[in-house]
Design a protein around this motif. Structure first.
Motif, mmCIF file in Angstrom:
data_model
loop_
_atom_site.group_PDB
_atom_site.id
_atom_site.type_symbol
_atom_site.label_atom_id
_atom_site.label_comp_id
_atom_site.label_asym_id
_atom_site.label_seq_id
_atom_site.Cartn_x
_atom_site.Cartn_y
_atom_site.Cartn_z
ATOM 1 N N PHE A 210 0.754 -1.180 0.302
ATOM 2 C CA PHE A 210 -0.050 0.010 -0.131
ATOM 3 C C PHE A 210 1.019 1.616 0.026
ATOM 4 C CE2 PHE A 210 -3.279 -3.350 1.083
ATOM 5 C CZ PHE A 210 -4.644 -2.655 0.042
ATOM 6 N N ASP A 211 0.659 2.263 -0.085
ATOM 7 C CA ASP A 211 1.004 3.866 -0.274
ATOM 8 C C ASP A 211 2.069 3.839 1.055
ATOM 9 O OD1 ASP A 211 -0.176 4.030 -2.835
ATOM 10 O OD2 ASP A 211 -2.049 5.281 -1.707
ATOM 11 N N ARG A 212 1.707 3.605 1.966
ATOM 12 C CA ARG A 212 1.952 4.537 3.571
ATOM 13 C C ARG A 212 1.801 4.103 4.380
ATOM 14 N NH1 ARG A 212 -1.645 7.948 1.697
ATOM 15 N NH2 ARG A 212 -3.719 7.991 2.462
ATOM 16 N N TRP B 86 4.064 9.639 7.885
ATOM 17 C CA TRP B 86 3.712 8.057 7.486
ATOM 18 C C TRP B 86 5.619 7.864 6.806
ATOM 19 C CZ3 TRP B 86 -0.145 6.603 7.786
ATOM 20 C CH2 TRP B 86 -1.568 6.790 8.357
ATOM 21 N N SER C 164 -3.736 3.133 3.229
ATOM 22 C CA SER C 164 -2.747 3.374 4.468
ATOM 23 C C SER C 164 -2.955 1.801 5.181
ATOM 24 C CB SER C 164 -3.130 4.805 5.209
ATOM 25 O OG SER C 164 -4.520 4.841 5.640
ATOM 26 N N GLU D 69 6.772 5.517 3.106
ATOM 27 C CA GLU D 69 5.922 5.204 2.097
ATOM 28 C C GLU D 69 6.254 3.516 2.057
ATOM 29 O OE1 GLU D 69 7.438 7.375 -1.214
ATOM 30 O OE2 GLU D 69 7.049 8.695 -0.697
ATOM 31 N N SER E 20 -3.539 1.694 -3.613
ATOM 32 C CA SER E 20 -3.861 2.792 -2.721
ATOM 33 C C SER E 20 -4.297 2.470 -1.495
ATOM 34 C CB SER E 20 -4.549 3.556 -3.819
ATOM 35 O OG SER E 20 -5.584 3.241 -3.968
ATOM 36 N N ASP F 126 -9.605 3.629 3.771
ATOM 37 C CA ASP F 126 -9.016 3.945 3.132
ATOM 38 C C ASP F 126 -8.467 3.409 1.844
ATOM 39 O OD1 ASP F 126 -6.453 3.440 3.908
ATOM 40 O OD2 ASP F 126 -5.552 5.974 3.625
ATOM 41 N N ALA F 127 -8.170 2.241 2.058
ATOM 42 C CA ALA F 127 -8.091 1.186 0.727
ATOM 43 C C ALA F 127 -9.152 1.216 -0.503
ATOM 44 C CB ALA F 127 -8.000 -0.148 1.811
ATOM 45 N N ASP F 128 -8.654 1.070 -1.064
ATOM 46 C CA ASP F 128 -9.975 0.549 -2.706
ATOM 47 C C ASP F 128 -10.539 -0.481 -1.875
ATOM 48 O OD1 ASP F 128 -10.687 0.291 -4.733
ATOM 49 O OD2 ASP F 128 -8.815 0.974 -6.316
ATOM 50 N N GLY G 85 3.393 1.161 -2.690
ATOM 51 C CA GLY G 85 2.094 2.202 -3.354
ATOM 52 C C GLY G 85 1.836 1.470 -4.841
#
Length: 216
Positions: A87-89, A101, A111, A103, A109, A162-164, A106
């Motif tokens: 994931f992003d972060r 955070w 956190s 990174e 998408s 907030d994950a897709d 990525g």
């Protein structure tokens, strides 16, 4: 057919490799970016903290090799922390040097944050069930894995809200609801440890070996 288990020098990875061999695969534990990049499939297991793992993966060149494998459409499986790093972060270990955070790779998408509960013990350690989503019912990694089956977890952090949602193949509830299986193209991830999850976990590894054989 070679499945490389990525060694980022944070723990014993032999149980994952043994599980893949028992599942019918040829598994090699390696920390060499060139071996990772040449693999037919890659497994990134769950050991250590988000910040420490990403520091080594970035500095060693393993991250670029993993991204090359994913970009080429070869099968990839992230286990526990290995799922989170997709994931992003994440904020595990971020405060050690003043960052909010760290990174991630990525690839997906969203956190990763700590499980918080006034009632339940954290870390989350033990057997817990999978709530399979409509996506999960089509996911080849979960072929033959029944709804509500119990898998073995050991973690304090998980993918956040907030994950897709389009990549979430199963969810588990402990302190909060979190994605416990993700799937996007040739990329798979499990928050639980299939190598420690008895016969059903073995089925997950067998499915990954079959996915790898089909891709090869």
């Amino acid at each position: 057919m070679a499945i490389v288990v990525v060694d980022y020098h944070k723990g014993n990875l032999s149980s994952v490799a043994r599980g893949l061999v028992r599942a019918g695969g040829e598994a090699l534990v390696s920390d060499r970016p060139e071996a990772i990049a040449a693999a037919d499939a890659v497994v990134l297991p769950g050991v250590g903290s988000f910040a420490d793992a990403m520091a080594y993966i970035d500095e060693s060149g393993q991250g670029d090799a993993v991204l090359d494998v994913i970009a080429a459409g070869r099968p990839f499986l992230g286990i526990c922390l290995g799922l989170q790093l997709l994931f992003d972060r994440g904020n595990e270990g971020a405060g050690d040097d003043g960052r909010e955070w760290v990174e991630g790779l990525g690839v997906l998408s969203g956190s990763c944050t700590r499980l918080e509960s006034a009632r339940l013990k954290v870390p989350h350690v033990g057997w817990d069930s999978l709530d399979v989503t409509p996506l999960g019912r089509r996911c080849p990694l979960l072929d033959g894995v029944p709804e509500g089956t119990n898998m073995y977890f050991t973690h304090s952090y998980a993918v956040a809200d907030d994950a897709d949602p389009s990549v979430v193949a199963a969810r588990t509830y402990y302190a909060r609801s979190f994605p416990s299986v993700v799937w996007h193209g040739s990329v798979f991830g499990t928050q639980f440890h299939p190598e420690k999850s008895s016969g059903t976990g073995a089925r997950v590894l067998e499915n990954f070996v079959r996915i790898t054989q089909g891709a090869a």
